[in-house]
Design a protein around this motif. Structure first.
Motif, PDB file in Angstrom:
ATOM      1  N   ARG A 121       8.630  -2.119  -7.069  1.00 16.05           N
ATOM      2  CA  ARG A 121       7.466  -1.874  -7.927  1.00 16.05           C
ATOM      3  C   ARG A 121       6.206  -2.476  -7.335  1.00 16.05           C
ATOM      4  O   ARG A 121       5.131  -1.863  -7.362  1.00 16.05           O
ATOM      5  N   LEU A 122       6.311  -3.671  -6.789  1.00 18.36           N
ATOM      6  CA  LEU A 122       5.154  -4.299  -6.159  1.00 18.36           C
ATOM      7  C   LEU A 122       4.679  -3.488  -4.957  1.00 18.36           C
ATOM      8  O   LEU A 122       3.469  -3.348  -4.727  1.00 18.36           O
ATOM      9  N   ASP A 123       5.635  -2.929  -4.202  1.00 18.74           N
ATOM     10  CA  ASP A 123       5.250  -2.081  -3.069  1.00 18.74           C
ATOM     11  C   ASP A 123       4.505  -0.842  -3.543  1.00 18.74           C
ATOM     12  O   ASP A 123       3.515  -0.423  -2.930  1.00 18.74           O
ATOM     13  N   ARG A 124       4.979  -0.256  -4.651  1.00 25.55           N
ATOM     14  CA  ARG A 124       4.293   0.924  -5.173  1.00 25.55           C
ATOM     15  C   ARG A 124       2.892   0.579  -5.673  1.00 25.55           C
ATOM     16  O   ARG A 124       1.943   1.347  -5.468  1.00 25.55           O
ATOM     17  N   VAL A 125       2.775  -0.558  -6.330  1.00 25.57           N
ATOM     18  CA  VAL A 125       1.459  -0.958  -6.834  1.00 25.57           C
ATOM     19  C   VAL A 125       0.480  -1.153  -5.683  1.00 25.57           C
ATOM     20  O   VAL A 125      -0.679  -0.710  -5.743  1.00 25.57           O
ATOM     21  N   GLU A 126       0.935  -1.814  -4.619  1.00 26.68           N
ATOM     22  CA  GLU A 126       0.060  -2.036  -3.467  1.00 26.68           C
ATOM     23  C   GLU A 126      -0.325  -0.715  -2.805  1.00 26.68           C
ATOM     24  O   GLU A 126      -1.493  -0.500  -2.436  1.00 26.68           O
ATOM     25  N   ALA A 127       0.652   0.194  -2.658  1.00 25.24           N
ATOM     26  CA  ALA A 127       0.345   1.502  -2.059  1.00 25.24           C
ATOM     27  C   ALA A 127      -0.619   2.291  -2.936  1.00 25.24           C
ATOM     28  O   ALA A 127      -1.546   2.947  -2.430  1.00 25.24           O
ATOM     29  N   ASN A 128      -0.431   2.219  -4.243  1.00 28.45           N
ATOM     30  CA  ASN A 128      -1.332   2.942  -5.145  1.00 28.45           C
ATOM     31  C   ASN A 128      -2.743   2.370  -5.106  1.00 28.45           C
ATOM     32  O   ASN A 128      -3.726   3.114  -5.193  1.00 28.45           O
ATOM     33  N   LEU A 132      -5.900   4.465  -4.100  1.00 28.69           N
ATOM     34  CA  LEU A 132      -7.009   4.562  -5.047  1.00 28.69           C
ATOM     35  C   LEU A 132      -8.328   4.180  -4.390  1.00 28.69           C
ATOM     36  O   LEU A 132      -9.359   4.837  -4.605  1.00 28.69           O
ATOM     37  N   ALA A 133      -8.307   3.127  -3.577  1.00 29.44           N
ATOM     38  CA  ALA A 133      -9.533   2.718  -2.883  1.00 29.44           C
ATOM     39  C   ALA A 133      -9.994   3.800  -1.912  1.00 29.44           C
ATOM     40  O   ALA A 133     -11.202   4.106  -1.825  1.00 29.44           O
ATOM     41  N   LYS A 134      -9.059   4.416  -1.208  1.00 26.15           N
ATOM     42  CA  LYS A 134      -9.413   5.485  -0.271  1.00 26.15           C
ATOM     43  C   LYS A 134      -9.967   6.699  -1.010  1.00 26.15           C
ATOM     44  O   LYS A 134     -10.969   7.303  -0.584  1.00 26.15           O
ATOM     45  N   ALA A 135      -9.325   7.063  -2.130  1.00 22.25           N
ATOM     46  CA  ALA A 135      -9.789   8.221  -2.903  1.00 22.25           C
ATOM     47  C   ALA A 135     -11.168   7.972  -3.505  1.00 22.25           C
ATOM     48  O   ALA A 135     -12.019   8.875  -3.537  1.00 22.25           O
ATOM     49  N   LEU A 300      -8.901  11.678  -6.689  1.00 20.58           N
ATOM     50  CA  LEU A 300      -9.091  10.362  -7.299  1.00 20.58           C
ATOM     51  C   LEU A 300      -8.414  10.288  -8.663  1.00 20.58           C
ATOM     52  O   LEU A 300      -7.793   9.273  -9.011  1.00 20.58           O
ATOM     53  N   SER A 301      -8.528  11.352  -9.455  1.00 14.66           N
ATOM     54  CA  SER A 301      -7.920  11.340 -10.794  1.00 14.66           C
ATOM     55  C   SER A 301      -6.401  11.376 -10.729  1.00 14.66           C
ATOM     56  O   SER A 301      -5.720  10.895 -11.643  1.00 14.66           O
ATOM     57  N   GLN A 302      -5.845  11.960  -9.666  1.00 12.24           N
ATOM     58  CA  GLN A 302      -4.394  12.056  -9.535  1.00 12.24           C
ATOM     59  C   GLN A 302      -3.766  10.808  -8.933  1.00 12.24           C
ATOM     60  O   GLN A 302      -2.536  10.662  -8.951  1.00 12.24           O
ATOM     61  N   THR A 303      -4.596   9.934  -8.388  1.00 12.48           N
ATOM     62  CA  THR A 303      -4.073   8.716  -7.762  1.00 12.48           C
ATOM     63  C   THR A 303      -3.870   7.658  -8.841  1.00 12.48           C
ATOM     64  O   THR A 303      -4.751   6.889  -9.148  1.00 12.48           O
ATOM     65  N   THR A 304      -2.723   7.666  -9.456  1.00  8.19           N
ATOM     66  CA  THR A 304      -2.399   6.696 -10.510  1.00  8.19           C
ATOM     67  C   THR A 304      -1.055   6.057 -10.187  1.00  8.19           C
ATOM     68  O   THR A 304      -0.176   6.667  -9.579  1.00  8.19           O
TER      69      THR A 304
END
Length: 316
Positions: A121-128, A132-135, A300-304
Motif C-alpha cells: 500500500r505504501l508503494d502504491r501511495v508513493e507511485a500515485n 499525481l505530481a506529473k499529471a 489529472l482527474s484519473q490519477t487517484t
C-alpha cells in the motif's frame, strides 16, 4: 545614764537586724523570681518530652496488637474443610462447563499478511503521488500553452515544456510550424475579413464572366474599394456564403466561418488568401491546444490512489 544608752544601742541594733532581714528577704525574693524565670520553661520542655515518649509508646503497642490479631486468626482461616472445598469446585464446574473446558480465545488475531499489505500500500501511495505530481505539471503546462497560443506571439518555450512532459509527442506535431512566428488572433482576423470578403466576391463575379458596366467599374476600383451586397444571406451564392461566414465570425465562431468559406469556389478561396490560410491555422492551433489541455486535465482527474483495506484486523 547607762540604761538609756544601753536601750538606745539595743534599739539601733534591732533596726539594723530588721534592715538586714528585710534585705535578705528581698534577695531571696529576687532569687526566687530568677529561678522561676529559667526553671519554668525547662520544666515545660521536660513535660512535653515525657508526653511525646508516652504517646509513641502507646502507638507502638497498638501496632503490635494489630499485627498480632491477624496472626492469631490465621490458623482459623487455614483450617478449612477440604471436602467442602471440593464440593464448591464441583458446583462451579457444573455452572460453567464451557469456561472450564474451552481454551481462552485471544481478543485480537494478527494477520500474517498485514505487513506485506502495508508495504504494498505504501508503494502504491508513493507511485500515485509521483503520478499525481506529473499529471498536475502537465496540466499546468498545457493550460499555459493554450493561453500563449491564443495571442499572436510565438509560443516555442511553452510548446517545449509540454513536449517534455507529454506521453504522446504526436499531439504537438501540428503546432511546430506555427510556434516560431505565432498565428493571427481571432480578433485580428475578424477585423480584416470584410475587405477580404469583398475582394473574394469580386473574384467570383469575374470568374462567372459577368462583364457588365458595373463589373468593369468594380474591377477598376478593386484596388481601392471593395463593394459587396449584403441584402441576401440565405442564398447559395458567394455573397450569401460570405455574409453567413461573417456572422459566424462576429459571434466568435471562427471554425464555423471557415467551414462556410470552404464551400466557396476555388477562385473565391484563392482570392481569400492569405486570410483563409491564417484562419485555418488559427482553428488548428486552438483545437490542438484545447485537446492537449483537456487530455492533461482528464489524466489529472484519473490519477487517484486506490487503497485496498487491510483484512482480518490488519493495522497500519
Amino acid at each position: 545614764m547607762s540604761e538609756p544608752l544601753d536601750s538606745t544601742l539595743s534599739g539601733e541594733t534591732l533596726d539594723q537586724e530588721f534592715a538586714a532581714q528585710e534585705a535578705h528577704r528581698k534577695d531571696a525574693a529576687k532569687m526566687t523570681r530568677v529561678f522561676l524565670l529559667f526553671a519554668a520553661p525547662l520544666v515545660i520542655m521536660i513535660a512535653i518530652v515525657i508526653a511525646a515518649v508516652a504517646f509513641k509508646m502507646s502507638q507502638d503497642s497498638r501496632a503490635i496488637v494489630a499485627t498480632a490479631e491477624p496472626a492469631a486468626s490465621a490458623p482459623a482461616v487455614a483450617a478449612s474443610d477440604p471436602q467442602k472445598d471440593a464440593q464448591i469446585a464441583a458446583l462451579q464446574g457444573q455452572l460453567h462447563p464451557a469456561e472450564a473446558t474451552a481454551p481462552a480465545q485471544p481478543l485480537y488475531t494478527a494477520d500474517p499478511t498485514a505487513l506485506s499489505q502495508l508495504s504494498a500500500r505504501l508503494d502504491r501511495v508513493e507511485a500515485n503521488q509521483q503520478a499525481l505530481a506529473k499529471a498536475a505539471a502537465s496540466a499546468f503546462a498545457a493550460r499555459t500553452l493554450q493561453q500563449a497560443a491564443r495571442t499572436e506571439q510565438p509560443f516555442l518555450s511553452e510548446l517545449a515544456v509540454v513536449e517534455a512532459g507529454i506521453d504522446d509527442p504526436s499531439l504537438v506535431t501540428a503546432l511546430r510550424p506555427y510556434a516560431e512566428k505565432g498565428v493571427p488572433s481571432e480578433v485580428t482576423l475578424a477585423v480584416k475579413f470584410p475587405a477580404v470578403a469583398a475582394r473574394a466576391n469580386s473574384a467570383v463575379q469575374a470568374d462567372d464572366g459577368k462583364d457588365d458596366l458595373f463589373s468593369q467599374l468594380r474591377h477598376a476600383l478593386g484596388g481601392f474599394i471593395s463593394i459587396r451586397r449584403t441584402d441576401d444571406i440565405n442564398g447559395q451564392g458567394a455573397d450569401a456564403i460570405l455574409q453567413r461566414a461573417e456572422i459566424r465570425l462576429n459571434n466568435g465562431d471562427l471554425k464555423g466561418a471557415v467551414a462556410y468559406l470552404n464551400t466557396l469556389s476555388p477562385a473565391a478561396q484563392k482570392a481569400l488568401s492569405p486570410w483563409i490560410d491564417q484562419a485555418r491555422a488559427r482553428v488548428l492551433v486552438d483545437d490542438t491546444t484545447r485537446h492537449i489541455s483537456e487530455s492533461a486535465l482528464n489524466r489529472l482527474s484519473q490519477t487517484t490512489a486506490t487503497d485496498t483495506p487491510l483484512r482480518n484486523g490488519g493495522v497500519l
